[in-house]
Write an enzyme that holds these catalytic residues in place. Structure first.
Site, PDB file in Angstrom:
ATOM      1  N   GLU A  12     -18.216   5.892  -2.193  1.00  0.00           N
ATOM      2  CA  GLU A  12     -19.423   5.677  -3.011  1.00  0.00           C
ATOM      3  C   GLU A  12     -19.957   7.013  -3.544  1.00  0.00           C
ATOM      4  O   GLU A  12     -20.279   7.157  -4.719  1.00  0.00           O
ATOM      5  CB  GLU A  12     -20.540   5.044  -2.171  1.00  0.00           C
TER       6      GLU A  12
ATOM      7  N   TRP B  65      22.851   0.632   6.071  1.00  0.00           N
ATOM      8  CA  TRP B  65      21.485   0.241   5.724  1.00  0.00           C
ATOM      9  C   TRP B  65      21.538  -1.172   5.178  1.00  0.00           C
ATOM     10  O   TRP B  65      22.337  -1.441   4.281  1.00  0.00           O
ATOM     11  CB  TRP B  65      20.882   1.179   4.672  1.00  0.00           C
TER      12      TRP B  65
END
Ligand code: AOF
Ligand code: ZN
Length: 359
Positions: A54, A172
């Site tokens: 903010e 992988w």
């Protein structure tokens, strides 16, 4: 009439820029609109302990904020912490309306909405609340499950739900974009965990090697009830340089305990997985990403200890003798199976990411 939901989406997008840098505090993004509804300032919480989102957005807007609206992803704080209360900053800036997504779960900081209303500021709460809650799931988890870390399970599987082939090889299954994503994910976690079988089979280093430099290196955790991990494993070999912990069973022999501790890894002995997680939380771990294997995934699911599932599915088949994503859990009847909430799904190269939260 300004589309506050659209502006909130921008605030949520900005909030992600703090990933890897602000945890265990929240990701917060903020946008300031002037009286005409034009954007005059943007900001996000960029660094743990630093200016709140903010404040950054209001500083950017300066005098143009007067009479304007602040759109922010979290209820503005009401307390003096490492930063002054945002409620005061907002009132001093002359903001007349605050639109926020998520109530602050932190009892020390909550109550900002009431303070703002009492000061004559209009407040709209709950805009894009579900998205904001998903984004700050770990932060919410600090209060929802105070006795354990927020637990995310990440598994990369074949189309038939296998995490390794019939020889136990998993490297992988997923492609490069998915692996980059996992490094991004790791950067925002307090800890990264694997089971002992995965530690032995894959010998992973469990470090963050992505574009984001995490504020602190996540603790590397190996869950191994028997505690007889070879000290030649990469995580143990590098335990003096990278924070590492072994969570073992209570019956661990003194000899094994000494071997683990000689590597500089921290040792936690616990009666159960739940107790091990509780010990991690007491040691300051508020979030953990568990990256397998199947046995640990099954044990966590059986105990209801998984809050979020990150599933990376790759377009290949490994067949029945491949290693199943979830092992050692007999499961439940369909009628009593909990349906999880999907919070994200998208492509990661050729792979597909699905993120789902329990409840
Ligand atoms: C943040 N960043 O942008 C917002 C937060 O110790 P402090 O002063 O940094 O306050 C932390 C608390 O402030 C945090 O738990 C949350 O409740 C509230 N809002 N925190 O770190 C922000 N807006
Ligand atoms: Zn604040």
């Amino acid at each position: 009439m300004t589309d506050h939901a659209g502006v909130m989406q921008r605030a949520l997008d900005l909030a992600w820029r703090g990933w890897g840098r602000v945890h265990p505090n929240p990701l917060v993004g903020a946008v300031v609109l002037d009286r005409a509804g034009d954007v005059v300032g943007e900001g996000w919480h960029a660094e743990y302990g630093g200016h709140h989102g903010e404040r950054v957005a209001l500083d950017a807007a300066g005098e143009r904020a007067r009479g304007g609206t602040l759109v922010v992803s979290l209820e503005p704080c009401n307390h003096l912490g490492k930063q002054p209360p945002c409620t005061e900053t907002i009132v001093a800036a002359g903001i007349t309306r605050v639109v926020y997504a998520l109530d602050d779960p932190n009892p020390a900081a909550a109550g900002g909405a009431g303070t703002l209303r009492a000061a004559g500021v209009a407040v709209d709460a709950g805009v894009r609340q579900a998205e904001a809650a998903a984004q700050n799931a770990q932060f919410l988890g600090r209060w929802r499950t105070p006795d354990r870390p927020w637990v995310a399970l990440k598994l990369a599987t074949s189309m038939d739900g296998r995490i390794a082939d019939r020889s136990g090889r998993s490297r992988w299954i997923s492609g490069e974009p998915a692996r980059e994503y996992v490094h991004w994910l790791r950067a925002g976690m307090d800890a990264i965990g694997v089971g002992g079988a995965t530690a032995r089979a894959d010998d992973p280093s469990l470090t963050v090697r992505g574009a984001i430099e995490p504020r602190t290196a996540p603790l590397r955790v190996v869950f191994d009830r028997a505690g007889n991990l070879p000290t030649t494993l990469r995580v143990l070999q590098t335990a003096a340089a990278q924070p590492t912990c072994v969570v073992a069973g209570a019956l661990l022999s003194g000899e094994r305990a000494a071997a683990i501790e000689a590597t500089s890894a921290r040792l936690i002995r616990s009666q159960s997985l739940r107790a091990g997680l509780a010990a991690l939380r007491r040691a300051g771990v508020a979030s953990i990403l568990v990256e397998g294997g199947g046995q640990l995934a099954g044990a966590l699911l059986a105990e209801g200890l998984v809050d979020r599932f990150y599933w990376i599915q790759s377009p290949l088949w490994l067949g029945e003798r491949g290693v199943p994503a979830v092992g050692g859990w007999s499961g439940v009847e369909l009628a009593s199976a909990e349906r999880w909430t999907v919070v994200e799904r998208r492509a990661l190269g050729a792979d597909t990411l699905l993120v789902a939260d329990r409840g």
